[in-house]
Design a protein around this motif. Structure first.
Motif, PDB file in Angstrom:
ATOM      1  N   PHE A   1       0.822  -1.206   0.000  1.00 23.11           N
ATOM      2  CA  PHE A   1       0.000   0.000   0.000  1.00 23.11           C
ATOM      3  C   PHE A   1       0.855   1.254   0.000  1.00 23.11           C
ATOM      4  CE2 PHE A   1      -2.357   3.407   2.037  1.00 23.11           C
ATOM      5  CZ  PHE A   1      -3.521   3.401   1.297  1.00 23.11           C
ATOM      6  N   ASP A   2       1.871   1.264   0.864  1.00 26.81           N
ATOM      7  CA  ASP A   2       2.655   2.488   1.012  1.00 26.81           C
ATOM      8  C   ASP A   2       4.090   2.170   1.402  1.00 26.81           C
ATOM      9  OD1 ASP A   2       3.179   5.168   1.004  1.00 26.81           O
ATOM     10  OD2 ASP A   2       2.415   5.540   3.013  1.00 26.81           O
ATOM     11  N   GLY A   3       4.725   1.278   0.669  1.00 27.49           N
ATOM     12  CA  GLY A   3       6.082   0.892   1.009  1.00 27.49           C
ATOM     13  C   GLY A   3       7.131   1.503   0.121  1.00 27.49           C
ATOM     14  N   GLY A   4       6.816   2.605  -0.510  1.00 28.28           N
ATOM     15  CA  GLY A   4       7.763   3.218  -1.431  1.00 28.28           C
ATOM     16  C   GLY A   4       7.306   3.009  -2.870  1.00 28.28           C
ATOM     17  N   ASN A   5       7.695   3.897  -3.730  1.00 30.35           N
ATOM     18  CA  ASN A   5       7.210   3.884  -5.117  1.00 30.35           C
ATOM     19  C   ASN A   5       7.491   2.577  -5.848  1.00 30.35           C
ATOM     20  OD1 ASN A   5       6.213   6.472  -4.918  1.00 30.35           O
ATOM     21  ND2 ASN A   5       8.134   7.423  -5.537  1.00 30.35           N
ATOM     22  N   ASP A   6       8.605   1.929  -5.525  1.00 32.66           N
ATOM     23  CA  ASP A   6       8.999   0.735  -6.267  1.00 32.66           C
ATOM     24  C   ASP A   6       8.124  -0.481  -5.993  1.00 32.66           C
ATOM     25  OD1 ASP A   6      11.014   2.110  -7.498  1.00 32.66           O
ATOM     26  OD2 ASP A   6      12.557   1.511  -6.057  1.00 32.66           O
ATOM     27  N   CYS A   7       7.542  -0.552  -4.804  1.00 24.41           N
ATOM     28  CA  CYS A   7       6.761  -1.752  -4.488  1.00 24.41           C
ATOM     29  C   CYS A   7       5.280  -1.476  -4.256  1.00 24.41           C
ATOM     30  CB  CYS A   7       7.352  -2.466  -3.274  1.00 24.41           C
ATOM     31  SG  CYS A   7       7.230  -1.556  -1.732  1.00 24.41           S
ATOM     32  N   CYS A   8       4.829  -0.253  -4.432  1.00 26.71           N
ATOM     33  CA  CYS A   8       3.405   0.040  -4.257  1.00 26.71           C
ATOM     34  C   CYS A   8       2.587  -0.708  -5.311  1.00 26.71           C
ATOM     35  CB  CYS A   8       3.146   1.542  -4.381  1.00 26.71           C
ATOM     36  SG  CYS A   8       3.463   2.444  -2.862  1.00 26.71           S
ATOM     37  N   ASP A   9       1.581  -1.422  -4.854  1.00 26.11           N
ATOM     38  CA  ASP A   9       0.712  -2.184  -5.745  1.00 26.11           C
ATOM     39  C   ASP A   9      -0.642  -2.288  -5.053  1.00 26.11           C
ATOM     40  OD1 ASP A   9      -0.709  -4.247  -7.090  1.00 26.11           O
ATOM     41  OD2 ASP A   9       1.173  -5.058  -7.854  1.00 26.11           O
ATOM     42  N   SER A  10      -1.570  -1.420  -5.441  1.00 30.67           N
ATOM     43  CA  SER A  10      -2.847  -1.333  -4.738  1.00 30.67           C
ATOM     44  C   SER A  10      -3.635  -2.642  -4.796  1.00 30.67           C
ATOM     45  CB  SER A  10      -3.697  -0.193  -5.305  1.00 30.67           C
ATOM     46  OG  SER A  10      -3.946  -0.386  -6.684  1.00 30.67           O
ATOM     47  N   GLU A  11      -3.522  -3.363  -5.918  1.00 34.28           N
ATOM     48  CA  GLU A  11      -4.260  -4.619  -6.037  1.00 34.28           C
ATOM     49  C   GLU A  11      -3.711  -5.670  -5.074  1.00 34.28           C
ATOM     50  OE1 GLU A  11      -6.944  -5.183  -7.635  1.00 34.28           O
ATOM     51  OE2 GLU A  11      -7.053  -3.260  -8.664  1.00 34.28           O
ATOM     52  N   LYS A  12      -2.389  -5.786  -4.983  1.00 32.97           N
ATOM     53  CA  LYS A  12      -1.793  -6.748  -4.063  1.00 32.97           C
ATOM     54  C   LYS A  12      -2.075  -6.369  -2.617  1.00 32.97           C
ATOM     55  CE  LYS A  12       1.975  -8.492  -6.982  1.00 32.97           C
ATOM     56  NZ  LYS A  12       3.450  -8.592  -7.153  1.00 32.97           N
ATOM     57  N   SER A  13      -2.018  -5.074  -2.331  1.00 30.21           N
ATOM     58  CA  SER A  13      -2.338  -4.596  -0.987  1.00 30.21           C
ATOM     59  C   SER A  13      -3.747  -5.019  -0.597  1.00 30.21           C
ATOM     60  CB  SER A  13      -2.225  -3.068  -0.936  1.00 30.21           C
ATOM     61  OG  SER A  13      -2.673  -2.572   0.314  1.00 30.21           O
ATOM     62  N   PHE A  14      -4.687  -4.764  -1.496  1.00 28.46           N
ATOM     63  CA  PHE A  14      -6.091  -5.122  -1.259  1.00 28.46           C
ATOM     64  C   PHE A  14      -6.250  -6.622  -1.034  1.00 28.46           C
ATOM     65  CE2 PHE A  14     -10.202  -6.496  -2.994  1.00 28.46           C
ATOM     66  CZ  PHE A  14     -11.069  -5.763  -2.200  1.00 28.46           C
ATOM     67  N   GLU A  15      -5.590  -7.414  -1.865  1.00 29.00           N
ATOM     68  CA  GLU A  15      -5.738  -8.870  -1.769  1.00 29.00           C
ATOM     69  C   GLU A  15      -5.177  -9.423  -0.463  1.00 29.00           C
ATOM     70  OE1 GLU A  15      -7.537 -10.776  -3.594  1.00 29.00           O
ATOM     71  OE2 GLU A  15      -8.051  -9.127  -4.932  1.00 29.00           O
ATOM     72  N   TRP A  16      -4.040  -8.893   0.017  1.00 30.46           N
ATOM     73  CA  TRP A  16      -3.480  -9.399   1.281  1.00 30.46           C
ATOM     74  C   TRP A  16      -4.336  -8.975   2.468  1.00 30.46           C
ATOM     75  CZ3 TRP A  16      -0.744 -13.435   1.565  1.00 30.46           C
ATOM     76  CH2 TRP A  16       0.192 -13.748   0.591  1.00 30.46           C
ATOM     77  N   PHE A  17      -4.824  -7.731   2.451  1.00 32.38           N
ATOM     78  CA  PHE A  17      -5.725  -7.303   3.523  1.00 32.38           C
ATOM     79  C   PHE A  17      -6.995  -8.173   3.515  1.00 32.38           C
ATOM     80  CE2 PHE A  17      -3.932  -2.738   3.507  1.00 32.38           C
ATOM     81  CZ  PHE A  17      -3.165  -2.983   4.642  1.00 32.38           C
ATOM     82  N   LYS A  18      -7.514  -8.428   2.318  1.00 34.26           N
ATOM     83  CA  LYS A  18      -8.741  -9.212   2.187  1.00 34.26           C
ATOM     84  C   LYS A  18      -8.542 -10.635   2.691  1.00 34.26           C
ATOM     85  CE  LYS A  18     -12.225 -10.626  -1.192  1.00 34.26           C
ATOM     86  NZ  LYS A  18     -12.558 -10.708  -2.633  1.00 34.26           N
ATOM     87  N   ARG A  19      -7.402 -11.216   2.380  1.00 33.21           N
ATOM     88  CA  ARG A  19      -7.131 -12.590   2.805  1.00 33.21           C
ATOM     89  C   ARG A  19      -7.102 -12.700   4.329  1.00 33.21           C
ATOM     90  NH1 ARG A  19      -2.520 -16.520   0.136  1.00 33.21           N
ATOM     91  NH2 ARG A  19      -2.548 -18.164   1.700  1.00 33.21           N
ATOM     92  N   ALA A  20      -6.405 -11.773   4.976  1.00 37.59           N
ATOM     93  CA  ALA A  20      -6.330 -11.796   6.439  1.00 37.59           C
ATOM     94  C   ALA A  20      -7.674 -11.432   7.065  1.00 37.59           C
ATOM     95  CB  ALA A  20      -5.250 -10.840   6.928  1.00 37.59           C
ATOM     96  N   ALA A  21      -8.406 -10.520   6.421  1.00 39.76           N
ATOM     97  CA  ALA A  21      -9.703 -10.105   6.934  1.00 39.76           C
ATOM     98  C   ALA A  21     -10.703 -11.258   6.894  1.00 39.76           C
ATOM     99  CB  ALA A  21     -10.237  -8.924   6.124  1.00 39.76           C
ATOM    100  N   GLU A  22     -10.718 -11.984   5.794  1.00 37.21           N
ATOM    101  CA  GLU A  22     -11.645 -13.115   5.657  1.00 37.21           C
ATOM    102  C   GLU A  22     -11.287 -14.238   6.629  1.00 37.21           C
ATOM    103  OE1 GLU A  22     -11.409 -13.967   1.492  1.00 37.21           O
ATOM    104  OE2 GLU A  22     -13.084 -12.616   1.004  1.00 37.21           O
ATOM    105  N   PHE A  23     -10.021 -14.312   6.999  1.00 40.24           N
ATOM    106  CA  PHE A  23      -9.581 -15.296   7.987  1.00 40.24           C
ATOM    107  C   PHE A  23     -10.102 -14.929   9.374  1.00 40.24           C
ATOM    108  CE2 PHE A  23      -6.715 -17.827  10.549  1.00 40.24           C
ATOM    109  CZ  PHE A  23      -6.460 -18.941   9.769  1.00 40.24           C
ATOM    110  N   GLY A  24     -10.325 -13.604   9.592  1.00 44.92           N
ATOM    111  CA  GLY A  24     -10.888 -13.153  10.862  1.00 44.92           C
ATOM    112  C   GLY A  24     -10.058 -12.167  11.641  1.00 44.92           C
ATOM    113  N   ASP A  25      -8.965 -11.647  11.054  1.00 45.59           N
ATOM    114  CA  ASP A  25      -8.106 -10.704  11.761  1.00 45.59           C
ATOM    115  C   ASP A  25      -8.772  -9.326  11.819  1.00 45.59           C
ATOM    116  OD1 ASP A  25      -5.166 -10.177  12.767  1.00 45.59           O
ATOM    117  OD2 ASP A  25      -5.681  -8.519  11.413  1.00 45.59           O
ATOM    118  N   ALA A  26      -8.966  -8.789  13.026  1.00 44.19           N
ATOM    119  CA  ALA A  26      -9.703  -7.535  13.213  1.00 44.19           C
ATOM    120  C   ALA A  26      -8.990  -6.340  12.592  1.00 44.19           C
ATOM    121  CB  ALA A  26      -9.939  -7.283  14.697  1.00 44.19           C
ATOM    122  N   HIS A  27      -7.656  -6.287  12.716  1.00 40.08           N
ATOM    123  CA  HIS A  27      -6.917  -5.168  12.134  1.00 40.08           C
ATOM    124  C   HIS A  27      -7.014  -5.205  10.611  1.00 40.08           C
ATOM    125  CE1 HIS A  27      -3.954  -2.117  11.445  1.00 40.08           C
ATOM    126  NE2 HIS A  27      -3.126  -2.962  10.853  1.00 40.08           N
ATOM    127  N   ALA A  28      -6.898  -6.387  10.027  1.00 39.56           N
ATOM    128  CA  ALA A  28      -7.010  -6.524   8.578  1.00 39.56           C
ATOM    129  C   ALA A  28      -8.415  -6.149   8.115  1.00 39.56           C
ATOM    130  CB  ALA A  28      -6.678  -7.953   8.153  1.00 39.56           C
TER     131      ALA A  28
END
Length: 222
Positions: free
Chosen positions: A73-100
Motif C-alpha cells: 500500500f505504502d512501502g515506497g514507489n517501487d513496491c506500491c501495488d494497490s491490487e496486491k495490498s487489497f488482496e493481502w488485507f482481504k485474505r487476512a480479513a476473511e480469515f478473521g483478523d480484526a486489524h485486517a
C-alpha cells in the motif's frame, strides 16, 4: 507469541489452527522472519522484506499478510501495488483478523460505490472490540455511510472507542452532546468530552483511524 505454552517439540508435531492464528501464535521460523522483515523495513529495504514475508504469509501467518498489505500500500514507489495490498488485507480479513478487517474497510471506504462493503468490514472489526473499527463504524452510522443513519447507534460505538482512549471518539461525542445528536443536548457533558480529548492527545493516545487512499483501485463485486 511463539506457540503459546507449547514446547518446541510439541509445536513441531502440530499445525497451528485457525484459533491459534487469531490468538497471535507463530512458529519460531515465522517469528524470526517477521523480526528480520521489520528490521529491513526500518532500513527501507522493502523488496527484501516482501521476499521474506510472502512465503510465511502464504501459510496463513496473519501478521505477515497484514504487513504485506501495508507494504504494497505504502512501502515506497517501487513496491506500491494497490491490487496486491487489497488482496493481502482481504485474505487476512476473511480469515478473521480484526486489524485486517479495518484496513480492508478503509480500502472500500475510498470508493463510494463500495460504501456498504466498508460498513460491513468496519462492523466485523468493531464486533471484535478493535478500537479503530469501533470509531469508524460510529462514523458510518453518523453519516449514513453504507447503512441508514442512526445517531443513537453512532454514539454507542463512539463510546466504545472512547473507552479505549481514542481522541476522535471523544471529539465525536463532544459534538453529539453539544448538538443533541443521538443523545440529549448537554453542554456540560460536551465540555467533559472535549477535556478528555485534550488529555488523550497529551497522553499520546491520538491513535490512527485510517490509511491514506493513494487512489486505490478496488475490484467491484468482491
Amino acid at each position: 507469541k511463539i506457540g503459546g505454552n507449547m514446547t518446541d517439540n510439541e509445536l513441531k508435531k502440530r499445525t497451528l489452527t485457525r484459533e491459534d492464528r487469531l490468538a497471535g501464535w507463530l512458529t519460531e521460523t515465522e517469528y524470526l522472519k517477521l523480526a528480520e522483515s521489520e528490521a529491513l523495513i526500518d532500513k527501507g529495504d522493502y523488496d527484501k522484506a516482501i521476499e521474506l514475508l510472502v512465503p510465511i504469509a502464504e501459510k496463513d501467518c496473519l501478521q505477515a499478510q497484514v504487513m504485506l498489505g501495508a507494504l504494497y500500500f505504502d512501502g515506497g514507489n517501487d513496491c506500491c501495488d494497490s491490487e496486491k495490498s487489497f488482496e493481502w488485507f482481504k485474505r487476512a480479513a476473511e480469515f478473521g483478523d480484526a486489524h485486517a478487517q479495518f484496513c480492508l474497510a478503509n480500502c472500500y471506504n475510498y470508493d463510494k460505490e463500495n460504501s456498504f462493503e466498508a460498513f460491513k468490514w468496519y462492523y466485523k472489526s468493531a464486533e471484535q472490540g478493535y478500537g479503530p473499527g469501533e470509531l469508524n463504524l460510529g462514523h458510518c452510522y453518523a453519516q449514513g455511510h453504507g447503512v441508514e443513519k442512526d445517531p443513537v447507534e453512532a454514539v454507542k460505538w463512539y463510546r466504545k472507542a472512547a473507552e479505549k482512549g481514542f481522541f476522535l471518539a471523544f471529539k465525536s461525542l463532544a459534538s453529539c452532546y453539544a448538538n443533541g445528536v443521538g443523545v440529549e443536548k448537554d453542554e456540560v457533558e460536551a465540555a467533559k468530552m472535549e477535556k478528555k480529548a485534550g488529555i488523550a492527545i497529551k497522553g499520546g493516545i491520538r491513535r490512527f483511524v485510517s490509511i491514506p487512499s493513494h487512489n486505490l483501485k478496488i475490484k467491484k463485486g468482491e
